[in-house]
Design an enzyme around this catalytic site. Structure first.
Site, PDB file in Angstrom:
ATOM      1  N   LYS A 153       0.853  -1.199   0.000  1.00  0.00           N
ATOM      2  CA  LYS A 153       0.000   0.000   0.000  1.00  0.00           C
ATOM      3  C   LYS A 153       0.881   1.238   0.000  1.00  0.00           C
ATOM      4  O   LYS A 153       1.944   1.214   0.609  1.00  0.00           O
ATOM      5  CB  LYS A 153      -0.914   0.009   1.236  1.00  0.00           C
ATOM      6  CG  LYS A 153      -1.888  -1.151   1.312  1.00  0.00           C
ATOM      7  CD  LYS A 153      -3.116  -0.910   0.465  1.00  0.00           C
ATOM      8  CE  LYS A 153      -3.973  -2.183   0.419  1.00  0.00           C
ATOM      9  NZ  LYS A 153      -5.203  -2.043  -0.335  1.00  0.00           N
ATOM     10  N   HIS A 269      -6.967 -13.291  -7.111  1.00  0.00           N
ATOM     11  CA  HIS A 269      -7.734 -12.191  -6.518  1.00  0.00           C
ATOM     12  C   HIS A 269      -9.126 -12.236  -7.151  1.00  0.00           C
ATOM     13  O   HIS A 269      -9.313 -12.824  -8.217  1.00  0.00           O
ATOM     14  CB  HIS A 269      -7.022 -10.867  -6.811  1.00  0.00           C
ATOM     15  CG  HIS A 269      -7.468  -9.731  -5.936  1.00  0.00           C
ATOM     16  ND1 HIS A 269      -8.630  -9.036  -6.171  1.00  0.00           N
ATOM     17  CD2 HIS A 269      -6.905  -9.175  -4.835  1.00  0.00           C
ATOM     18  CE1 HIS A 269      -8.756  -8.088  -5.239  1.00  0.00           C
ATOM     19  NE2 HIS A 269      -7.725  -8.161  -4.408  1.00  0.00           N
ATOM     20  N   HIS A 302      -8.857 -15.466  -2.565  1.00  0.00           N
ATOM     21  CA  HIS A 302      -9.534 -14.622  -1.562  1.00  0.00           C
ATOM     22  C   HIS A 302     -10.927 -15.190  -1.302  1.00  0.00           C
ATOM     23  O   HIS A 302     -11.704 -15.388  -2.235  1.00  0.00           O
ATOM     24  CB  HIS A 302      -9.661 -13.192  -2.080  1.00  0.00           C
ATOM     25  CG  HIS A 302      -8.356 -12.481  -2.152  1.00  0.00           C
ATOM     26  ND1 HIS A 302      -8.140 -11.248  -1.602  1.00  0.00           N
ATOM     27  CD2 HIS A 302      -7.160 -12.851  -2.697  1.00  0.00           C
ATOM     28  CE1 HIS A 302      -6.884 -10.881  -1.796  1.00  0.00           C
ATOM     29  NE2 HIS A 302      -6.269 -11.833  -2.473  1.00  0.00           N
ATOM     30  N   GLY A 341      -8.828  -7.918   3.528  1.00  0.00           N
ATOM     31  CA  GLY A 341      -9.781  -6.809   3.415  1.00  0.00           C
ATOM     32  C   GLY A 341     -10.118  -6.234   4.783  1.00  0.00           C
ATOM     33  O   GLY A 341     -10.955  -6.775   5.497  1.00  0.00           O
ATOM     34  N   GLY A 342      -9.441  -5.159   5.145  1.00  0.00           N
ATOM     35  CA  GLY A 342      -9.730  -4.490   6.418  1.00  0.00           C
ATOM     36  C   GLY A 342      -9.236  -5.263   7.627  1.00  0.00           C
ATOM     37  O   GLY A 342      -9.720  -5.052   8.741  1.00  0.00           O
ATOM     38  N   ALA A 363      -2.999  -8.297   5.398  1.00  0.00           N
ATOM     39  CA  ALA A 363      -3.399  -6.933   5.744  1.00  0.00           C
ATOM     40  C   ALA A 363      -2.558  -5.937   4.958  1.00  0.00           C
ATOM     41  O   ALA A 363      -1.322  -6.055   4.916  1.00  0.00           O
ATOM     42  CB  ALA A 363      -3.214  -6.703   7.235  1.00  0.00           C
TER      43      ALA A 363
HETATM   44  C1  CAP Z   1      -7.021  -5.360   1.124  1.00  0.00           C
HETATM   45  C2  CAP Z   1      -7.180  -5.261  -0.352  1.00  0.00           C
HETATM   46  C3  CAP Z   1      -7.853  -6.419  -1.072  1.00  0.00           C
HETATM   47  C4  CAP Z   1      -9.180  -6.832  -0.536  1.00  0.00           C
HETATM   48  C5  CAP Z   1     -10.086  -7.447  -1.553  1.00  0.00           C
HETATM   49  C6  CAP Z   1      -7.922  -3.991  -0.674  1.00  0.00           C
HETATM   50  O1  CAP Z   1      -6.422  -4.212   1.665  1.00  0.00           O
HETATM   51  O2  CAP Z   1      -5.934  -5.135  -0.950  1.00  0.00           O
HETATM   52  O3  CAP Z   1      -7.923  -6.087  -2.422  1.00  0.00           O
HETATM   53  O4  CAP Z   1      -8.888  -7.736   0.467  1.00  0.00           O
HETATM   54  O5  CAP Z   1     -11.203  -7.999  -0.959  1.00  0.00           O
HETATM   55  O6  CAP Z   1      -7.470  -3.264  -1.540  1.00  0.00           O
HETATM   56  O7  CAP Z   1      -8.938  -3.742  -0.058  1.00  0.00           O
HETATM   57  P1  CAP Z   1      -6.589  -3.780   3.189  1.00  0.00           P
HETATM   58  P2  CAP Z   1     -11.391  -9.574  -0.823  1.00  0.00           P
HETATM   59  O8  CAP Z   1      -5.928  -4.851   4.019  1.00  0.00           O
HETATM   60  O9  CAP Z   1      -5.839  -2.463   3.298  1.00  0.00           O
HETATM   61  O10 CAP Z   1      -8.029  -3.649   3.473  1.00  0.00           O
HETATM   62  O11 CAP Z   1     -10.158 -10.093  -0.180  1.00  0.00           O
HETATM   63  O12 CAP Z   1     -12.601  -9.695   0.004  1.00  0.00           O
HETATM   64  O13 CAP Z   1     -11.555 -10.093  -2.200  1.00  0.00           O
HETATM   65 MG    MG Z   2      -6.533  -4.856  -2.932  1.00  0.00          MG
END
Ligand code: CAP
Ligand code: MG
Length: 414
Positions: A153, A269, A302, A341-342, A363
């Protein structure tokens, strides 16, 4: 010409599960449910909106879909194996049968494909994961504890060196995995060749220091170029690749997993899945998507955070996804379920209570948002995972661990 009338209803009948693809649909309609179910079976097999002179009894008997059951709003429909085009067609053709025009039928307010079961003849044509959950664990020398990862990030903006620094810091803090975010592929600010090479160097440095880690490089691109890009990325030192299954397609996952020149695991993903999975009355369940990803060879997928994190998903649905990744199969290796995700340290206890330990916990914000920086953020995550693995309350575990303590102070305990 007088048309024969045909019924697609076989309520209460049972069929050989090795001769049919059997689907469950949740149907919302003002029509009588029998009629609604029949309209799906007809549209997706031998029928259309009217009788047709070209439909013979023989064609109907061989290829029609059968409505086997209606329980409340749940309809079970079986499609004969012969309706599917195995060699040329693959998952795209399977989806056009089991998840095609039916979604647009005007007479139905909503249809959701909830589940699908494939006969051996189709399931056996797919190879499934090459590495799978066990293969990933072997690669990382981590037989039991959950894998712990991060998403670099901000999701866009860092250049190759900054990305590599992030990965190095994350690995130094103990993480086993990292990955590109889904919106990063080969933008001008972070060319994929430079990024992959810089990250590979960082991972080599970590290895020399005794820590094994992989980083999934996002190769999501057009179908005619994806295998070529993955090959290049591998040549530049990538030990794992990532693909977005919904935007690139199941065929892309399969191509990457089965191409003999690709020798690294495929992290899958699911960006955009919410367009299909979020509405409880319409679309496609994540369970069905999970089953198809496993068939096509995704090594990690995921699956949601079992009601704990920031993304859509309910505890029960996410459990179904988890099970579809890990349940025994005579055809396929297991898939590493990825909870992302969060996620932040203070919720990992609850997450692991739900998920068990055979998962990859990730995370982005929960690492990069740590007040002490990426390395300490990674340490906080690993400590929280250790606490959950050992069954020790996270607050207690944090007493002698300042990195975890700082994370709990910032984000709290869920
Ligand atoms: C998580 C993440 C993922 C999500 C996607 C985002 O980041 O990189 O893409 O997990 O959702 O951009 O949100 P954070 P899922 O840890 O900063 O939230 O895994 O449910 O497909
Ligand atoms: Mg992401």
């Amino acid at each position: 010409m007088k048309m024969e009338s045909y019924s697609y209803l076989d309520l209460g009948a049972s069929v050989d599960p090795d001769a049919y693809v059997i689907c469950k649909y949740r149907v919302t309609t003002e029509l009588p449910m029998e009629k609604a179910a029949e309209s799906i079976a007809a549209e997706q097999s031998t029928g259309t909106w009217t009788g047709i002179s070209t439909l013979s009894r023989d064609i109907f008997d061989r290829y029609r879909a059968k409505v086997l059951g209606i329980e409340g709003d749940m309809v079970t429909i079986a499609f004969p194996e012969d309706d599917f085009s195995i060699d040329n067609g693959g998952v795209p053709q399977i989806l056009s049968v089991i998840a095609g025009n039916l979604f647009g039928l005007e007479a139905l307010k909503g249809v959701r494909l909830e589940d699908v079961a494939f006969p051996k003849g189709i399931a056996g044509m797919y190879k499934g994961p090459r590495f799978g959950a066990d293969g990933l664990r072997k690669l990382l020398g981590r037989p039991e504890k959950p894998l712990v990862g991060t998403i670099v990030k901000p999701k866009i903006g860092l250049g190759p060196e900054a990305t590599a620094d992030y990965v190095y810091e994350a690995g130094s803090g103990g993480l086993t995995n990292s990955k590109d975010d889904e919106t990063l592929v080969d933008q001008g600010f972070c060319p994929i060749e430079d990024r992959t090479k810089a990250v590979a160097e960082a991972l080599d440095r970590l290895k020399e220091e005794g820590h094994l880690m992989v980083h999934a490089v996002n190769v999501s691109t057009n179908g005619d170029r994806i295998v070529e890009l993955a090959e290049k990325v591998q040549g530049w030192g990538a030990k794992q690749i990532m693909v977005d299954v919904i935007t690139c397609g199941f065929g892309a996952v399969q191509a990457l997993a089965e191409d003999p020149s690709i020798k690294v695991p495929v992290h899958v993903h699911r960006t955009m899945h919410g367009a299909m999975t979020k509405d409880p009355r319409h679309g496609i369940s994540m369970l069905a998507i999970t089953k198809l990803v496993r068939m096509c060879g995704g090594d990690a997928l995921h699956i949601g955070t079992l009601g704990v994190g920031k993304m859509v998903g309910d505890v029960r649905g996410d459990h179904d996804n988890l099970e579809a990744c890990l349940e025994a199969s005579e055809h396929y290796k297991t898939v590493m379920p990825v909870c992302s995700g969060g996620v932040y340290p203070g919720m990992i206890g609850r997450l692991v209570e739900e998920s068990g330990t055979n998962v990859q916990i990730q995370a982005g914000g929960g690492v990069a948002g740590h007040p002490g920086g990426v390395r300490k953020g990674a340490m906080g995550m690993c400590q929280a995972v250790d606490a959950a693995y050992l069954g020790i309350p996270v607050g207690e575990y944090a007493e002698s661990r300042p990195e975890l303590k700082a994370a709990l102070e910032l984000w709290g305990i869920k």
